[in-house]
Design a protein around this motif. Structure first.
Motif, PDB file in Angstrom:
ATOM      1  N   UNK A 340       0.806  -1.212   0.000  1.00 28.45           N
ATOM      2  CA  UNK A 340       0.000   0.000   0.000  1.00 28.45           C
ATOM      3  C   UNK A 340       0.846   1.271   0.000  1.00 28.45           C
ATOM      4  N   UNK A 341       2.101   1.199   0.430  1.00 26.81           N
ATOM      5  CA  UNK A 341       2.941   2.393   0.408  1.00 26.81           C
ATOM      6  C   UNK A 341       3.600   2.602  -0.954  1.00 26.81           C
ATOM      7  N   UNK A 342       3.401   1.681  -1.893  1.00 23.31           N
ATOM      8  CA  UNK A 342       3.988   1.790  -3.225  1.00 23.31           C
ATOM      9  C   UNK A 342       2.955   2.158  -4.290  1.00 23.31           C
ATOM     10  N   UNK A 343       1.752   1.653  -4.143  1.00 22.89           N
ATOM     11  CA  UNK A 343       0.726   1.875  -5.168  1.00 22.89           C
ATOM     12  C   UNK A 343      -0.643   1.940  -4.487  1.00 22.89           C
ATOM     13  N   UNK A 344      -1.478   2.845  -4.980  1.00 20.76           N
ATOM     14  CA  UNK A 344      -2.818   2.997  -4.407  1.00 20.76           C
ATOM     15  C   UNK A 344      -3.800   3.366  -5.515  1.00 20.76           C
ATOM     16  N   UNK A 345      -5.055   3.029  -5.279  1.00 20.73           N
ATOM     17  CA  UNK A 345      -6.146   3.408  -6.182  1.00 20.73           C
ATOM     18  C   UNK A 345      -7.119   4.276  -5.397  1.00 20.73           C
ATOM     19  N   UNK A 346      -7.514   5.367  -6.008  1.00 27.52           N
ATOM     20  CA  UNK A 346      -8.551   6.236  -5.454  1.00 27.52           C
ATOM     21  C   UNK A 346      -9.605   6.422  -6.538  1.00 27.52           C
ATOM     22  N   UNK A 347     -10.847   6.145  -6.225  1.00 29.40           N
ATOM     23  CA  UNK A 347     -11.904   6.353  -7.216  1.00 29.40           C
ATOM     24  C   UNK A 347     -12.744   7.557  -6.807  1.00 29.40           C
ATOM     25  N   UNK A 348     -13.176   8.313  -7.794  1.00 28.39           N
ATOM     26  CA  UNK A 348     -13.984   9.507  -7.567  1.00 28.39           C
ATOM     27  C   UNK A 348     -15.313   9.318  -8.288  1.00 28.39           C
ATOM     28  N   UNK A 349     -16.372   9.265  -7.517  1.00 26.54           N
ATOM     29  CA  UNK A 349     -17.702   8.996  -8.059  1.00 26.54           C
ATOM     30  C   UNK A 349     -18.359  10.287  -8.536  1.00 26.54           C
ATOM     31  N   UNK A 350     -19.008  10.215  -9.683  1.00 27.41           N
ATOM     32  CA  UNK A 350     -19.593  11.390 -10.332  1.00 27.41           C
ATOM     33  C   UNK A 350     -21.058  11.571  -9.958  1.00 27.41           C
ATOM     34  N   UNK A 351     -21.338  12.586  -9.160  1.00 26.97           N
ATOM     35  CA  UNK A 351     -22.689  13.106  -8.910  1.00 26.97           C
ATOM     36  C   UNK A 351     -23.674  12.063  -8.406  1.00 26.97           C
ATOM     37  N   UNK A 352     -23.248  11.200  -7.509  1.00 30.26           N
ATOM     38  CA  UNK A 352     -24.169  10.293  -6.836  1.00 30.26           C
ATOM     39  C   UNK A 352     -24.059  10.524  -5.333  1.00 30.26           C
ATOM     40  N   UNK A 353     -25.003   9.991  -4.581  1.00 32.36           N
ATOM     41  CA  UNK A 353     -25.033  10.237  -3.147  1.00 32.36           C
ATOM     42  C   UNK A 353     -24.238   9.175  -2.394  1.00 32.36           C
ATOM     43  N   UNK A 354     -23.694   9.527  -1.227  1.00 34.26           N
ATOM     44  CA  UNK A 354     -23.004   8.519  -0.414  1.00 34.26           C
ATOM     45  C   UNK A 354     -23.902   7.346  -0.059  1.00 34.26           C
ATOM     46  N   UNK A 355     -25.170   7.628   0.198  1.00 31.45           N
ATOM     47  CA  UNK A 355     -26.099   6.557   0.560  1.00 31.45           C
ATOM     48  C   UNK A 355     -26.236   5.545  -0.571  1.00 31.45           C
ATOM     49  N   UNK A 356     -26.347   6.055  -1.782  1.00 33.51           N
ATOM     50  CA  UNK A 356     -26.473   5.152  -2.928  1.00 33.51           C
ATOM     51  C   UNK A 356     -25.204   4.323  -3.110  1.00 33.51           C
ATOM     52  N   UNK A 374     -19.988  15.137  -5.583  1.00 34.45           N
ATOM     53  CA  UNK A 374     -21.444  15.232  -5.683  1.00 34.45           C
ATOM     54  C   UNK A 374     -21.916  16.336  -6.614  1.00 34.45           C
ATOM     55  N   UNK A 375     -21.119  17.381  -6.822  1.00 38.84           N
ATOM     56  CA  UNK A 375     -21.517  18.425  -7.751  1.00 38.84           C
ATOM     57  C   UNK A 375     -20.780  18.353  -9.086  1.00 38.84           C
ATOM     58  N   UNK A 376     -19.908  17.365  -9.245  1.00 36.50           N
ATOM     59  CA  UNK A 376     -19.195  17.175 -10.499  1.00 36.50           C
ATOM     60  C   UNK A 376     -18.061  18.152 -10.744  1.00 36.50           C
ATOM     61  N   UNK A 377     -17.742  19.002  -9.774  1.00 34.98           N
ATOM     62  CA  UNK A 377     -16.731  20.040  -9.996  1.00 34.98           C
ATOM     63  C   UNK A 377     -15.332  19.461 -10.191  1.00 34.98           C
ATOM     64  N   UNK A 378     -14.982  18.442  -9.402  1.00 32.12           N
ATOM     65  CA  UNK A 378     -13.644  17.860  -9.518  1.00 32.12           C
ATOM     66  C   UNK A 378     -13.498  17.152 -10.867  1.00 32.12           C
ATOM     67  N   UNK A 379     -14.526  16.433 -11.294  1.00 31.46           N
ATOM     68  CA  UNK A 379     -14.488  15.781 -12.602  1.00 31.46           C
ATOM     69  C   UNK A 379     -14.281  16.794 -13.711  1.00 31.46           C
ATOM     70  N   UNK A 380     -14.945  17.936 -13.599  1.00 32.00           N
ATOM     71  CA  UNK A 380     -14.784  18.985 -14.601  1.00 32.00           C
ATOM     72  C   UNK A 380     -13.356  19.522 -14.593  1.00 32.00           C
ATOM     73  N   UNK A 381     -12.796  19.749 -13.388  1.00 33.30           N
ATOM     74  CA  UNK A 381     -11.445  20.291 -13.295  1.00 33.30           C
ATOM     75  C   UNK A 381     -10.417  19.341 -13.906  1.00 33.30           C
TER      76      UNK A 381
END
Length: 431
Positions: A340-356, A374-381
């Motif tokens: 885990x200190x060499x490689x990691x995956x982070x996923x960013x979900x587009x405009x859905x709720x945490x509950x879903x 949740x507002x799609x701003x990071x995906x746009x950036x």
């Protein structure tokens, strides 16, 4: 051998389904068919719903490449019930063309112009084109071609584009897409129905600026709480779908009353050609990404700088995207094969709720953090155009590769790239 689309070979089944629809959706005598012969001998098959005579208003509904994106029959039936006539036309089926995005992007405007000409000959007014997704491109081409030939520009109200994709191709993840030249050559009235949660919602202002610059008195309608393809058959009965017939009727009336120019706008033919799409893992010049500070579905806060010193895969996705879901298991396996200190995956979900997403994760195992955009701003950036889109960052946090589609991540090819990035010196390492 080119296969014949289902919608042609299964036409008898389609008619059986129509006959079994609940009463009130379509009148018994409301559905007819006729053909329009094109110059080359091809026949456009037109299914007619509603009034058989030219009493208007008329909607010419172009079926998109993905057949499941056809409007629900209830919606078309309701349009007919409210006094409209609907011509349902599958250009790809009639012309025996492959059902693909590239085919649609390359469709010329002649077939659509022929439909508009026939509508005028039958006395319909006003006439409104309706197209969704990439089918908006040949719709605009046909509208312009008809405009160039007509002596009565008021006969057609304009075009209504539902969640349109008017881009020349899918760029490499992180690159800006380019609109087709026809957008800058459209000065007839156009209305855009844009779902607020759609993939291209953030690009709507740019699209409208191009239409305004071309001389189109364009207008936009934001569909709150909906994403692209909200008119799928499995969404029939939703509030947005139920409101659509009245919205289409009112929008057509507005379009018919808007000013229209006396001549067509100039078309840049070269810019109206499709571009090839980038596929697979694309190497990029090292560049600093925009970063992020987001809350995960489980509540913890994550920042890009937390991954300093690791090779990191940043993946943008949505649970409604089948390719996105398909690649999750291979991503799980890939991450599990590294420390885990060499490689990691982070996923960013587009405009859905945490509950879903938490409910989703009860059904689908996800071994890496899911951050909520949740507002799609990071995906746009980050310049995300298609889902999934992924960016592979080196140990200094710079983007080195990008992918604009789903791939199998636990392959030797991908591991080789990660290993090369992992073996590079750490950011503060001394030579």
């Amino acid at each position: 051998m080119r296969s014949i689309p289902w919608s042609r070979t299964g036409r008898a089944l389609l008619w059986l389904v129509l006959l079994l629809l609940p009463s009130g959706l379509l009148a018994d005598d409301a559905a007819e068919e006729f053909s329009i012969e094109l110059d080359g001998g091809d026949l456009l098959e037109v299914e007619t719903l509603g009034e058989a005579e030219g009493t208007g208003p008329l909607f010419i509904w172009l079926i998109p490449a993905a057949e499941h994106l056809d409007a629900p029959r209830e919606l078309l039936g309701e349009l007919a019930e409210q006094g409209a006539t609907v011509w349902v036309v599958d250009l790809l089926d009639s012309l025996l063309l492959e059902r693909s995005s590239s085919t649609v992007r390359g469709l010329e405007g002649k077939p659509t112009a022929a439909l508009l000409e026939e509508a005028g000959a039958q006395g319909y007014a006003p006439v409104t084109l309706v197209a969704s997704d990439r089918m908006g491109v040949p719709a605009l081409r046909g509208l312009r071609e008809w405009q160039a030939a007509t002596d009565d520009p008021d006969a057609v109200a304009g075009a209504i584009l539902l969640f349109p994709n008017l881009y020349r191709g899918t760029p490499a993840a992180g690159d800006d897409p380019e609109l087709f030249g026809i957008v800058d050559a459209t000065n007839m009235p156009v209305a855009v129905f844009q779902p607020a949660d759609g993939a291209h919602a953030a690009r709507l202002p740019e699209l409208m600026r191009h239409l305004y610059a071309a001389g189109s008195p364009a207008l936009a309608r934001i569909i709150a709480g909906e994403r692209d393809y909200y008119m799928r058959p499995d969404e029939a009965g939703s509030d947005a779908v139920e409101r659509t017939p009245q919205q289409l009727l009112s929008t057509a009336r507005v379009l018919a009353g808007l000013p229209r120019p006396g001549q067509v706008a100039e078309l840049d033919e070269e810019r109206d050609q499709p571009l090839g799409s980038e596929h697979g893992m694309v190497e990029r010049e090292p560049e600093e990404p925009p970063g992020y500070e987001l809350t995960a579905a489980r509540g913890e806060t994550h920042r890009l700088e937390d991954r300093a010193g690791q090779v990191t895969l940043v993946n943008f996705w949505a649970s409604w995207c089948p390719p996105c879901v398909h690649e999750i298991p291979s991503m799980n396996r890939l991450e599990g094969s590294y420390d885990e200190d060499e490689f990691a995956i982070v996923s960013i979900n587009f405009r859905e709720s945490p509950e879903h997403i938490l409910e989703f994760m009860e059904e689908v195992e996800v071994d890496f953090p899911v951050l909520m955009d949740e507002d799609g701003a990071v995906s746009q950036e980050w310049g995300v155009f298609a889902f999934p889109s992924s960016f592979l960052l080196d140990r200094e946090g710079r983007v080195r590769y990008s992918v604009n589609e789903a791939i199998e991540w636990d392959t030797d090819e991908v591991r080789e790239v990660i290993d090369e990035l992992r073996d590079e010196p750490a950011p503060d390492a001394t030579p």
